[in-house]
Design a protein around this motif. Structure first.
Motif, short mmCIF file in Angstrom:
data_model
loop_
_atom_site.label_atom_id
_atom_site.label_comp_id
_atom_site.label_asym_id
_atom_site.label_seq_id
_atom_site.Cartn_x
_atom_site.Cartn_y
_atom_site.Cartn_z
N LEU A 194 0.82 -1.21 0.00
CA LEU A 194 0.00 0.00 0.00
C LEU A 194 0.85 1.26 0.00
O LEU A 194 0.54 2.23 -0.70
CB LEU A 194 -0.93 0.00 1.21
N LEU A 195 1.93 1.26 0.77
CA LEU A 195 2.82 2.42 0.79
C LEU A 195 3.42 2.68 -0.59
O LEU A 195 3.49 3.82 -1.04
CB LEU A 195 3.93 2.22 1.82
N LYS A 196 3.82 1.62 -1.25
CA LYS A 196 4.41 1.76 -2.58
C LYS A 196 3.35 2.20 -3.60
O LYS A 196 3.65 2.96 -4.53
CB LYS A 196 5.09 0.46 -3.00
N GLU A 197 2.12 1.75 -3.40
CA GLU A 197 1.03 2.19 -4.27
C GLU A 197 0.78 3.69 -4.09
O GLU A 197 0.57 4.42 -5.07
CB GLU A 197 -0.23 1.41 -3.95
N LEU A 198 0.81 4.16 -2.85
CA LEU A 198 0.65 5.60 -2.59
C LEU A 198 1.75 6.40 -3.28
O LEU A 198 1.49 7.45 -3.88
CB LEU A 198 0.65 5.87 -1.09
N LYS A 199 2.98 5.92 -3.19
CA LYS A 199 4.09 6.60 -3.85
C LYS A 199 3.88 6.66 -5.35
O LYS A 199 4.12 7.70 -5.99
CB LYS A 199 5.40 5.89 -3.53
N GLU A 200 3.42 5.55 -5.95
CA GLU A 200 3.19 5.52 -7.39
C GLU A 200 2.11 6.51 -7.81
O GLU A 200 2.09 6.98 -8.95
CB GLU A 200 2.81 4.10 -7.81
N GLN A 201 1.21 6.84 -6.87
CA GLN A 201 0.16 7.82 -7.12
C GLN A 201 0.65 9.25 -6.94
O GLN A 201 -0.11 10.21 -7.08
CB GLN A 201 -1.03 7.57 -6.21
N GLY A 202 1.92 9.41 -6.59
CA GLY A 202 2.49 10.74 -6.40
C GLY A 202 2.34 11.28 -4.99
O GLY A 202 2.64 12.45 -4.74
N LYS A 203 1.90 10.45 -4.07
CA LYS A 203 1.75 10.88 -2.68
C LYS A 203 3.11 10.88 -1.99
O LYS A 203 4.04 10.19 -2.40
CB LYS A 203 0.81 9.96 -1.91
N THR A 204 3.21 11.66 -0.93
CA THR A 204 4.41 11.68 -0.10
C THR A 204 4.10 10.93 1.19
O THR A 204 3.09 11.20 1.84
CB THR A 204 4.82 13.13 0.24
N VAL A 205 4.96 9.98 1.54
CA VAL A 205 4.72 9.15 2.72
C VAL A 205 5.95 9.18 3.62
O VAL A 205 7.06 8.86 3.18
CB VAL A 205 4.41 7.69 2.33
N VAL A 206 5.75 9.58 4.88
CA VAL A 206 6.83 9.69 5.86
C VAL A 206 6.56 8.66 6.95
O VAL A 206 5.52 8.70 7.60
CB VAL A 206 6.90 11.10 6.46
N VAL A 207 7.50 7.74 7.14
CA VAL A 207 7.29 6.60 8.04
C VAL A 207 8.39 6.54 9.10
O VAL A 207 9.57 6.44 8.75
CB VAL A 207 7.27 5.28 7.25
N VAL A 208 8.02 6.60 10.37
CA VAL A 208 8.97 6.29 11.43
C VAL A 208 9.19 4.79 11.41
O VAL A 208 8.24 4.00 11.48
CB VAL A 208 8.44 6.75 12.80
N HIS A 209 10.46 4.39 11.30
CA HIS A 209 10.77 2.98 11.06
C HIS A 209 11.95 2.56 11.93
O HIS A 209 12.84 3.37 12.23
CB HIS A 209 11.12 2.80 9.58
N HIS A 210 11.97 1.30 12.36
CA HIS A 210 13.04 0.84 13.25
C HIS A 210 13.86 -0.31 12.70
O HIS A 210 14.93 -0.60 13.22
CB HIS A 210 12.45 0.44 14.61
N ASP A 211 13.38 -0.97 11.66
CA ASP A 211 14.06 -2.16 11.15
C ASP A 211 15.04 -1.77 10.05
O ASP A 211 14.65 -1.55 8.90
CB ASP A 211 13.03 -3.17 10.63
N LEU A 212 16.33 -1.70 10.40
CA LEU A 212 17.34 -1.29 9.42
C LEU A 212 17.45 -2.27 8.25
O LEU A 212 17.81 -1.87 7.14
CB LEU A 212 18.70 -1.14 10.10
N GLN A 213 17.14 -3.52 8.50
CA GLN A 213 17.30 -4.53 7.45
C GLN A 213 16.35 -4.33 6.27
O GLN A 213 16.62 -4.81 5.17
CB GLN A 213 17.07 -5.92 8.05
N THR A 214 15.24 -3.64 6.48
CA THR A 214 14.25 -3.51 5.41
C THR A 214 14.24 -2.13 4.75
O THR A 214 13.47 -1.90 3.82
CB THR A 214 12.83 -3.81 5.95
N VAL A 215 15.09 -1.23 5.22
CA VAL A 215 15.07 0.14 4.69
C VAL A 215 15.27 0.16 3.18
O VAL A 215 14.55 0.82 2.43
CB VAL A 215 16.12 1.02 5.40
N GLU A 216 16.27 -0.57 2.71
CA GLU A 216 16.59 -0.54 1.27
C GLU A 216 15.48 -1.14 0.42
O GLU A 216 15.29 -0.74 -0.74
CB GLU A 216 17.92 -1.25 1.03
N ASP A 217 14.77 -2.12 0.96
CA ASP A 217 13.69 -2.76 0.21
C ASP A 217 12.40 -1.95 0.21
O ASP A 217 11.65 -1.95 -0.77
CB ASP A 217 13.39 -4.15 0.79
N TYR A 218 12.14 -1.24 1.30
CA TYR A 218 10.85 -0.58 1.46
C TYR A 218 10.83 0.88 1.01
O TYR A 218 9.78 1.38 0.61
CB TYR A 218 10.43 -0.60 2.94
#
Length: 250
Positions: free
Chosen positions: A185-209
């Motif tokens: 869903l986050l990637k779908e929002l980005k594809e729609q031109g939306k801006t999404v800011v996410v507080v995130h803690h898992d360093l292992q998934t940063v590059e994928d997400y």
């Protein structure tokens, strides 16, 4: 409101926030480009949630300013900004059905005293379907699991049809299936031109997400594309750690 007239969705300038005279964020300068899926990462106590709340106007800074598209403040754009808080900050015992909660996302357009329109009801059901919760529409929110509750709050935010979304650790405490659904869903929002800011803690998934990342520890350590700034040197500065753990994630 023309959301295509500026390059930046959010600009933060000289922002300082303090609790009991102790700075939690110090002299933050940050520009978030439009249409990015951005992670905010840093150690516990770094000020990640505080930054989100300050940008949303939920906290009063000691100094500094936050400007959105066209130089507007958060009050002017409240109907264009979506927010998913940490699940632990929500009163899940509130007597409401899943559908009621999602319909709350349309109140910015409806106003609190107007009746729900058929179109808004349909939008609510569509967003529930997107997060895989359509069959739970009549269930009390308190009867759901943590992952299911998080999906419902995400659906509520999607129902706002916002341009900028803030999400505070949306993956915390959810199962793998829910996490995968949220990422899509986050990637779908980005594809729609939306801006999404996410507080995130898992360093292992940063590059994928994500495609953009801001590293903070009271101050901004670095902000930019994941390829440019998500590397061991910046992570050491952010976490003040040896490279032992960091080598496993970069």
């Amino acid at each position: 409101m023309d959301f295509k007239s500026q390059n930046y969705a959010v600009e933060v300038e000289d922002l300082t926030v303090a609790y009991n005279a102790k700075p939690v964020l110090w002299d933050i300068d940050l520009k978030i480009p439009k249409g990015k899926l951005m992670a905010v990462i840093g150690p516990n106590g770094a000020g990640k949630t505080t930054l989100i709340k300050a940008m949303l106007g939920l906290l009063t800074p000691v100094s500094g300013a936050v400007r959105f598209i066209n130089g507007e403040d958060v009050r002017s754009l409240k109907n264009h900004i979506g927010y998913v808080p940490q699940s632990g900050s929500v009163d899940w015992d509130f007597p409401a059905t899943v559908l009621d909660v999602v319909l709350m996302g349309t109140y910015g357009k409806l106003g609190w005293i107007r009746r729900t329109r058929k179109a808004d009801m349909e939008l609510a059901r569509q967003t529930l379907k997107k997060v895989g919760m359509e069959e739970y529409a009549s269930r009390q929110i308190s009867q759901l699991s943590g992952g299911q509750q998080q999906r419902v709050f995400l659906a509520r935010t999607l129902a706002q049809a916002a341009e900028i979304y803030f999400m505070d650790e949306p993956f915390k405490g959810v199962d793998a299936q829910t996490e995968k659904a949220i990422v899509l869903l986050l990637k779908e929002l980005k594809e729609q031109g939306k801006t999404v800011v996410v507080v995130h803690h898992d360093l292992q998934t940063v590059e994928d997400y994500f495609d953009w990342v801001t590293l903070i520890n009271i101050r901004v350590v670095a902000s930019g594309t994941v390829n440019e700034v998500f590397h061991e040197e910046n992570l050491k500065k952010t976490y003040r750690s040896t490279g032992t753990l960091l080598r496993s994630v970069v």
